[in-house]
Design an enzyme around this catalytic site. Structure first.
Site, PDB file in Angstrom:
ATOM      1  CD  GLU A  98      -2.874   1.137   2.354  1.00  0.00           C
ATOM      2  OE1 GLU A  98      -3.997   1.590   2.199  1.00  0.00           O
ATOM      3  OE2 GLU A  98      -2.444   0.742   3.453  1.00  0.00           O
ATOM      4  CG  ASP A 120      -2.676   9.307   7.180  1.00  0.00           C
ATOM      5  OD1 ASP A 120      -2.705   8.096   7.456  1.00  0.00           O
ATOM      6  OD2 ASP A 120      -2.887   9.762   6.050  1.00  0.00           O
ATOM      7  CE1 TYR A 133      -7.207   0.373   6.902  1.00  0.00           C
ATOM      8  CE2 TYR A 133      -5.997   0.601   4.841  1.00  0.00           C
ATOM      9  CZ  TYR A 133      -6.055   0.702   6.215  1.00  0.00           C
ATOM     10  OH  TYR A 133      -4.944   1.131   6.907  1.00  0.00           O
TER      11      TYR A 133
END
Length: 270
Positions: A50, A61, A175
């Site tokens: 990834e 993030d 995911y």
């Protein structure tokens, strides 16, 4: 031939293992070093990759990935250079490559153009971290047109109704976000992550890969034991890069060693 996600999941499962997917930011700390890091990820046993395209405001993030994005942007990485980076990876591996990007990068380039460039570079799947499924129709259409798997996030807050909608749009794998909050290494895997895998399994046949907060071999073993098909790990590896910026040899050795440890934890228990 580039391996598809479907082929990769079958290959790994046939060996009695779960899938290990490391995450790295393209161009961190610079283009060539970053490429050497990816080679070490592959040599360390990565089943797929990834790759994050650096972005100035990565809202999903934590600090570790934000710092990596900043190093890559300061080293001059652009979307063009990121696609060149993927092409260079394709010179030494055929395992699946997924992109983790922010939608602005897709939109700026032109939706169709982005997915066309992704396909031509050798990308398998694209996950736009801040693109909700309700607004993703155009992107999903472009992805499918160019043979790219559209990948989506599902979390503990995702309702069963929404999960069904995501499962319809998604391909490659789903995911699974294991924690509330942003990416980053955590000290333990929450029981709720295990329950989440079980709930998602009842709504989709797609492979489930768990990320956000997975950082140790024991986390990987726990996730695979809970029925997930794979584990995605980024911050724990990026930390090694950050801690060894002054010693590239040590950085590369440690990245490969950590990868091998994480991959060895994917063995499925009888």
């Amino acid at each position: 031939m580039i391996e598809t996600y479907q082929e990769m999941f079958k290959r790994v499962k046939d060996k009695g293992e779960g899938v290990f997917i490391p995450f790295m930011v393209a161009g961190d700390p610079d283009f060539e070093t970053s490429l050497e890091i990816v080679k070490k990820l592959v040599e360390g046993g990565a089943d797929a990759l990834e790759i994050g395209f650096p972005f100035s405001d990565p809202v999903a993030d934590g600090q570790t990935v934000q710092s990596a994005d900043l190093r890559a942007l300061n080293a001059g990485m652009t979307t063009d250079k990121c696609f060149e980076f993927i092409r260079r990876i394709r010179e030494f591996t055929e395992i699946p490559i997924g992109l983790l990007v922010y939608y602005n990068l897709i939109y700026q380039r032109g939706i169709d153009k982005f997915y066309e460039d992704a396909m031509e570079s050798g990308v398998n799947g694209v996950l736009a971290a801040d693109l909700p499924p309700e607004e993703a129709e155009e992107s999903v259409k472009a992805a499918r047109k160019h043979g790219i798997d559209p990948i989506f996030l599902a979390a503990q807050t995702t309702s069963n109704e929404r999960l069904k909608q995501i499962a319809k749009m998604c391909s490659g794998f789903l995911y699974v976000v294991s924690v509330m909050g942003v990416t980053g290494a955590r000290s333990e895997v929450k029981t709720s992550s295990v329950e989440l895998v079980e709930r998602m399994r009842s709504h989709t046949d797609l492979p489930l890969c768990v990320g956000f907060g997975i950082s140790k071999p024991e986390h990987v073993a726990e996730i695979i034991d809970a029925g997930a098909d794979g584990a995605i790990i980024g911050s724990a590896l990026i930390n090694i890069v950050e801690e060894n910026l002054q010693n590239k040899t040590a950085m590369l050795d440690k990245v490969q060693k950590r990868c091998a440890e994480l991959k060895s934890a994917t063995k499925i228990k009888e």
